[in-house]
Design a protein around this motif. Structure first.
Motif, PDB file in Angstrom:
ATOM      1  N   ASN A   1       0.821  -1.210   0.000  1.00 53.62           N
ATOM      2  CA  ASN A   1       0.000   0.000   0.000  1.00 53.62           C
ATOM      3  C   ASN A   1       0.858   1.265   0.000  1.00 53.62           C
ATOM      4  O   ASN A   1       0.526   2.253  -0.649  1.00 53.62           O
ATOM      5  CB  ASN A   1      -0.968   0.009   1.187  1.00 53.62           C
TER       6      ASN A   1
ATOM      7  N   ARG B   1      -8.479  -5.169  -2.397  1.00 56.55           N
ATOM      8  CA  ARG B   1      -7.403  -4.363  -1.828  1.00 56.55           C
ATOM      9  C   ARG B   1      -7.926  -3.282  -0.886  1.00 56.55           C
ATOM     10  O   ARG B   1      -7.169  -2.680  -0.136  1.00 56.55           O
ATOM     11  CB  ARG B   1      -6.620  -3.698  -2.958  1.00 56.55           C
ATOM     12  N   GLY B   2      -9.239  -2.992  -0.985  1.00 57.77           N
ATOM     13  CA  GLY B   2      -9.779  -1.874  -0.216  1.00 57.77           C
ATOM     14  C   GLY B   2      -9.419  -0.553  -0.873  1.00 57.77           C
ATOM     15  O   GLY B   2      -9.229   0.463  -0.205  1.00 57.77           O
TER      16      GLY B   2
ATOM     17  N   PRO C   1      -5.729   3.902  -3.051  1.00 58.40           N
ATOM     18  CA  PRO C   1      -6.036   3.363  -1.713  1.00 58.40           C
ATOM     19  C   PRO C   1      -6.993   4.295  -0.970  1.00 58.40           C
ATOM     20  O   PRO C   1      -6.890   5.516  -1.092  1.00 58.40           O
ATOM     21  CB  PRO C   1      -4.672   3.327  -1.017  1.00 58.40           C
TER      22      PRO C   1
ATOM     23  N   LYS D   1      -8.605   1.817   4.340  1.00 53.29           N
ATOM     24  CA  LYS D   1      -7.564   0.799   4.212  1.00 53.29           C
ATOM     25  C   LYS D   1      -6.241   1.303   4.785  1.00 53.29           C
ATOM     26  O   LYS D   1      -5.571   0.603   5.543  1.00 53.29           O
ATOM     27  CB  LYS D   1      -7.405   0.417   2.735  1.00 53.29           C
TER      28      LYS D   1
ATOM     29  N   GLU E   1      -6.368   1.328   8.519  1.00 50.91           N
ATOM     30  CA  GLU E   1      -6.339  -0.046   9.035  1.00 50.91           C
ATOM     31  C   GLU E   1      -4.890  -0.551   9.106  1.00 50.91           C
ATOM     32  O   GLU E   1      -4.517  -1.318   9.995  1.00 50.91           O
ATOM     33  CB  GLU E   1      -7.168  -0.936   8.092  1.00 50.91           C
TER      34      GLU E   1
END
Lengths: 634, 151
Positions: free
Chosen positions: A542, A601-602, A610, A614, A617
């Protein structure tokens, strides 16, 4: 001061413009969250503000990191280099290259987890690191000297140092120049040799007389002990590289029998998977899987390939491009009638050997080609992508040459390399370079237990060999799993070969990360379980995506491959070790697959960015805030 | 000449040694609980351009100068009853360095661990079940123990 285990403890920052040397505690970069290697590199690059600099600008940082496992017993001797890449095409992207050899462990013993090179020296210099003592030293006498000789000269003043060096190709800003350690360990893809050249940095010589403390020595002993036995099972790999395995059988036999000198590999690893070969009168170097790819097709004498191989290392050129990609492109173009002998000789400026219709010896052809690359002022030195771009405009058959290039080169200026199923195609689409060097996982028979744990479909590539027949179902889960795992492998680090093959690291009854997380915990003294480690992999992926979004305006549209992959079966490399016949990919289904991938992947499905949820998190709130401030948070 | 009982000794085959450093890594981990050749009792000096690597370790001299030079002989440096190697007792050693100066080899095969301020040298892993750990871990069987009669 709290004792640090696993990590050496310091990040070395050298600014060549101002000649300043700074040491920052590794703890500043939260290594327990970004692990090391690729993760640490990405974190450092983010903290530097993701500079928009071009690859050869002084503002491009060259970042070299090792991980908490580097230097311990087993297949962990790697390091990772990240920088803005001159090889990426058409845009220069922030990308990565792993490298093995002796340098990574040595730099750790000198006390550094990372070396960050900033700016540009006024004249040729090299960096001398001897534990705490770091100096920028004059290297004007070494400029122009090949990689082997430069290391020998440096060894006089820096006894027992491990050296990263560039050759003439890097000095002359070839986009396909490597950084080399010893005779064959290269920071290969990415063209980072040119980045060093652009900084007037000839070499980094490091000598470490320190040690790295591990938190639980007995536990580390116990966990790594089975490697002795596992290593014996891996002997086939060692035997494979004992010969140039893509060469014809008689060449293989000749190399195994006559020219083999020693097994060779990374520091602390019992496998020593690569080999040193020596041909009297030509020299000593190593082989990799690629060197012979095209040679059998055109019946090239093994000695001539070897000679070219040694010259490639000495000049500091990426083998994948210099003696595979370019000759391959020329040969296929010639075969298909796209290029004539006259065009190759006159316009492209190379003597043609028999297989290109001429009378030159292969020696003459390959030597001329490699020197053109290293000299830096011809299209050859720009890499296959830009070479093609140059001749596209110049030649009547230019467009056809471009079409062929786009088949041979899957995306972003990187050559076809196992784009064999939808998972690997998706990974290629979402990365910044050829990802397969550290993701042979797609070629693996899948591990049923891991499949169940991570909800993966089976992805045995040996059964799914054709992109048009491959399953779309679940491919997004496979890609995401391998991507996260790739980040971990390049950060801990764990050797690609060991972890990609069913072995200790991928046993039938255990997910590979269970072993890795136990070992990491024993080394660093923190409790990291398999799920926590898996999350670190996701965090690094990410962060890398955030860099793409922030610096490179990455969006969903960019997550793709060159058009031929959606239009036709790619067969030009059929029969070579790197290429199974494949395609075409159904574009609509591929886009639907991307929807599922972003969702998993969120990330936002429309932009491929992104989301805040996400990132938070994963503990990346600061990154979400930064992306929001530049309006790149969905 | 002063003689101590003959001991076994470690030999290295530079023809098969790949220079991987496994012996150094495992030695420092087993004996010192850290990783790094600096605290390994045996060293590999690599020569990448000839691929012939050299091994530097204690030769287990029949007349061990380190032992005879030690001001606390038989306390800080002792001769092991079982394998007859000279070994360092860390609890007794004061790190004076007399042994290092006495070693006839260059570089000396007995060194000082600066952090602990004690000498350290190869004693063939005396007392370890299964024998010397580097021999056990060497992936190319480039290290072996030669018996005392072969001296």
């Amino acid at each position: 001061m709290v004792k640090s285990y696993g990590w050496a403890g310091k990040v070395l920052q050298v600014d060549l413009t101002n000649e300043t040397i700074k040491k920052v505690p590794t703890g500043h970069y939260k290594p327990e969250e970004f692990v090391g290697g690729m993760g640490l590199n990405a974190k450092i690059f983010w903290e530097l503000g993701c500079p928009k600099a071009g690859a050869f600008d002084p503002g491009n940082p060259l970042i070299i990191s090792v991980g908490p496992l580097t230097g311990i017993y087993g297949p962990f001797g790697k390091g990772e280099v990240c920088s803005i890449s001159p090889q990426c095409y058409p845009d220069e992207l922030f990308t990565y290259s792993g490298f093995g050899g002796m340098f990574p462990a040595e730099m750790k013993y000198a006390g550094y987890d990372s070396i960050v090179i900033l700016g540009k020296a006024e004249k040729a210099v090299y960096l001398s690191i001897h534990d705490e003592n770091v100096e920028i030293k004059d290297a004007t006498d070494l400029w122009g000297v090949d990689t082997f000789e430069a290391q020998k000269v440096l060894a006089n003043g820096e006894p027992e140092a491990s050296i990263l060096v560039i050759g003439p190709a890097g000095e002359n800003l070839s986009r396909i120049a490597v950084i080399l350690n010893e005779t064959k360990f290269a920071v290969g893809q990415g063209g980072f040799g040119g980045v060093m050249g652009s900084k007037n940095l000839k070499a980094i010589a490091v000598r470490g007389s320190g040690v790295v403390a591990v938190a639980k020595p007995d536990k580390v002993m116990e966990l790594t002990k089975p490697i002795i036995e596992e290593n014996k099972k891996m002997n086939w790999l060692r035997l494979m590289f004992r010969t140039p395995y893509t060469a014809p059988q008689e060449t293989k036999d000749l190399f195994a029998r006559k020219y083999f000198k020693k097994h060779y590999g990374c520091y602390g690893c019992p496998l020593q998977c690569h080999s040193i070969h020596y041909i009297p009168g030509i020299g000593l170097s190593g082989v990799s899987c690629g060197n012979w790819l095209w040679a059998p097709k055109f019946s090239i004498d093994p000695k001539e390939v070897w000679e070219a191989n040694v010259l490639t290392q000495r000049l500091g050129i990426n083998t994948f491009e210099g003696i595979i990609g370019l000759p391959f492109l020329l040969a296929l173009s010639f075969e298909a009638g796209i290029l004539t002998r006259k065009e190759i000789e006159k316009d492209i400026g190379l003597p043609t050997p028999k297989w290109l219709g001429g009378t030159a010896t292969n020696h003459e052809f390959l030597t001329a080609l490699l020197h053109k690359i290293a000299d830096g002022n011809s299209p050859h030195s720009e890499g296959v992508a830009r070479f093609t771009e140059y001749f596209r405009k110049k030649l009547a058959s230019g467009e056809k040459l471009m079409d062929l290039y786009k088949e041979l080169y899957t995306a972003r200026g990187y050559a076809f390399h196992h784009v064999d199923n939808l998972g690997s195609a998706l990974h290629w689409a979402t990365d910044t370079r050829d990802p397969i060097d550290s993701c042979h996982d797609y070629k693996n028979p899948s591990n049923p237990e891991a499949n169940e744990h991570f909800g993966l479909p089976p992805y045995d590539n040996y059964q799914i060999v054709n992109l048009s027949k491959t399953v779309y179902q679940g491919a997004e889960r496979v890609a995401a799993w391998v991507e996260d795992n790739q980040c971990l492998k390049n950060s801990l680090p764990v050797c690609e070969f060991w972890s990609a093959i069913p072995s200790f690291y991928n046993p039938p009854k255990m997910d590979l990360r269970i072993f890795e997380s136990s070992l990491l915990s024993a080394v660093i003294g923190l409790d990291i379980d398999a799920d926590k480690l898996a999350q670190a992999g996701e965090r690094i992926w990410n962060l890398r995506r955030a860099i793409m979004v922030k610096r490179e305006n990455r969006t969903r549209e960019n997550d793709t491959l060159n058009e031929p992959y959606f239009k036709k079966a790619i067969t030009c490399l059929a029969g070579t070790a790197t290429g199974l016949a494949s395609g075409p990919i159904n574009r609509a289904e591929f886009e639907a697959l991307k929807d599922k991938y972003y969702d998993l992947r969120g990330w936002d499905v429309n932009t491929g960015w992104p989301t805040r949820a996400k990132l938070e998190e994963l503990g990346l709130k600061d990154i979400a805030d930064e992306l929001a401030s530049i309006r790149k948070l969905p | 000449m002063r003689e101590a009982p003959k001991s076994e000794f470690l030999v290295h085959d530079s023809k098969t040694c790949a220079g991987c450093g496994v012996c150094e890594v495992i030695c420092s981990l087993y004996h010192e609980g850290v990783i790094g050749p600096a605290l390994a009792r045996s060293r590999i000096v690599r020569h990448p351009f000839t691929a012939e690597h050299i091994h530097e370790t204690c030769q287990q001299c029949s007349s061990p100068s380190c032992y005879f030079a030690c001001p606390l002989k038989d306390k800080a440096i002792c001769i092991d009853q079982k394998n007859s190697t000279a070994y360092v007792d860390e609890d007794e050693c004061t790190g004076c360095g007399m042994c290092v100066g006495a070693c006839p080899f260059d570089p000396p095969r007995i060194k000082i661990n600066v952090q602990k301020n004690v000498a350290f040298k190869c004693d063939l892993c005396k007392g370890r079940e299964g024998g010397s750990i580097c021999v056990k871990y060497c992936p190319f069987q480039a290290l072996k123990i030669v018996s005392k009669d072969k001296r």
